[in-house]
Design a protein around this motif. Structure first.
Motif, PDB file in Angstrom:
ATOM      1  N   ASP A   2      11.585   8.860  -2.646  1.00  0.00           N
ATOM      2  CA  ASP A   2      10.346   8.362  -3.244  1.00  0.00           C
ATOM      3  C   ASP A   2      10.361   8.528  -4.765  1.00  0.00           C
ATOM      4  N   VAL A   3      10.739   9.711  -5.225  1.00  0.00           N
ATOM      5  CA  VAL A   3      10.779   9.983  -6.660  1.00  0.00           C
ATOM      6  C   VAL A   3      11.753   9.032  -7.346  1.00  0.00           C
ATOM      7  N   ARG A  35       1.520   6.441  -7.191  1.00  0.00           N
ATOM      8  CA  ARG A  35       0.453   7.352  -7.652  1.00  0.00           C
ATOM      9  C   ARG A  35       0.875   8.819  -7.521  1.00  0.00           C
ATOM     10  N   VAL A  36       1.494   9.178  -6.416  1.00  0.00           N
ATOM     11  CA  VAL A  36       1.905  10.566  -6.208  1.00  0.00           C
ATOM     12  C   VAL A  36       2.973  10.966  -7.219  1.00  0.00           C
ATOM     13  N   ARG A  70       2.978  16.812  -1.536  1.00  0.00           N
ATOM     14  CA  ARG A  70       1.834  15.914  -1.724  1.00  0.00           C
ATOM     15  C   ARG A  70       1.844  14.727  -0.775  1.00  0.00           C
ATOM     16  N   ILE A  71       2.950  14.522  -0.061  1.00  0.00           N
ATOM     17  CA  ILE A  71       3.077  13.363   0.837  1.00  0.00           C
ATOM     18  C   ILE A  71       3.169  13.874   2.271  1.00  0.00           C
ATOM     19  N   ALA A 104       0.831  -1.204   0.000  1.00  0.00           N
ATOM     20  CA  ALA A 104       0.000   0.000   0.000  1.00  0.00           C
ATOM     21  C   ALA A 104       0.869   1.260   0.000  1.00  0.00           C
ATOM     22  N   GLU A 105       1.942   1.235   0.756  1.00  0.00           N
ATOM     23  CA  GLU A 105       2.852   2.380   0.797  1.00  0.00           C
ATOM     24  C   GLU A 105       3.501   2.586  -0.572  1.00  0.00           C
ATOM     25  N   ALA A 106       3.941   1.505  -1.199  1.00  0.00           N
ATOM     26  CA  ALA A 106       4.546   1.600  -2.533  1.00  0.00           C
ATOM     27  C   ALA A 106       3.519   2.098  -3.554  1.00  0.00           C
TER      28      ALA A 106
END
Length: 162
Positions: free
Chosen positions: A121-122, A57-58, A109-110, A50-52
């Motif tokens: 993340d990016v 999505r972001v 956004r996070i 779910a975290e991934a």
């Protein structure tokens, strides 16, 4: 990973009877989406799927606003259906962001993200794209983005000598 394209049903032939459309697989059941999520989860060392998924999505929604034209269409075609929808649903950005500004926009956004965690993340998402969508497409995408994005895709960026 291999290059994957969303499943497109063949158009009906004239005079044929078309069965009612059935909904496609949910994202969690789509093997290509699961493969992308697993690759990002491993690259980013996220605890849960779910975290991934959330990070994918972001990041892809942020990228979707900055990739335009044929590259955006080709990117959407090369991604799993769920990821393609995220990219294709974005309104094109009115201002090109530098790589640092792009990372900052993802951080905004996070919840609880810092520029450092957003860069992680990016890079976790964009770094898995070259084997999935192909190096040629990544090169075309990078050609339309400002300098600095190559590192986010896991590439070295060589600058011309002054």
């Amino acid at each position: 990973m291999t290059t994957l394209t969303p499943h497109k049903p063949a158009p009906p032939r004239p005079g044929s009877t078309v069965a009612p459309a059935t909904p496609g697989p949910r994202p969690a059941q789509d093997p290509a989406w699961r493969e992308l999520v697993d690759a990002v989860r491993e690259a980013g060392q996220y605890r849960t799927r779910a975290e991934a998924e959330s990070v994918i999505r972001v990041v892809l929604s942020a990228l979707g606003g900055h990739v335009v034209g044929d590259e955006r269409v080709d990117l959407a075609r090369a991604l799993p259906e769920e990821a393609a929808r995220v990219v294709a649903s974005q309104i094109p950005a009115t201002r090109r962001l530098s790589a640092a500004e792009f990372v900052d926009s993802v951080a905004a956004r996070i919840e609880g993200a810092t520029p450092a965690t957003a860069r992680w993340d990016v890079s976790s998402v964009l770094g898995v794209l070259p084997p999935l969508v192909g190096d040629d497409l990544v090169t075309r995408i990078l050609d339309q983005l400002p300098p600095g994005y190559a590192l986010l895709f896991g590439r070295v960026e060589l600058l011309p000598a002054a």
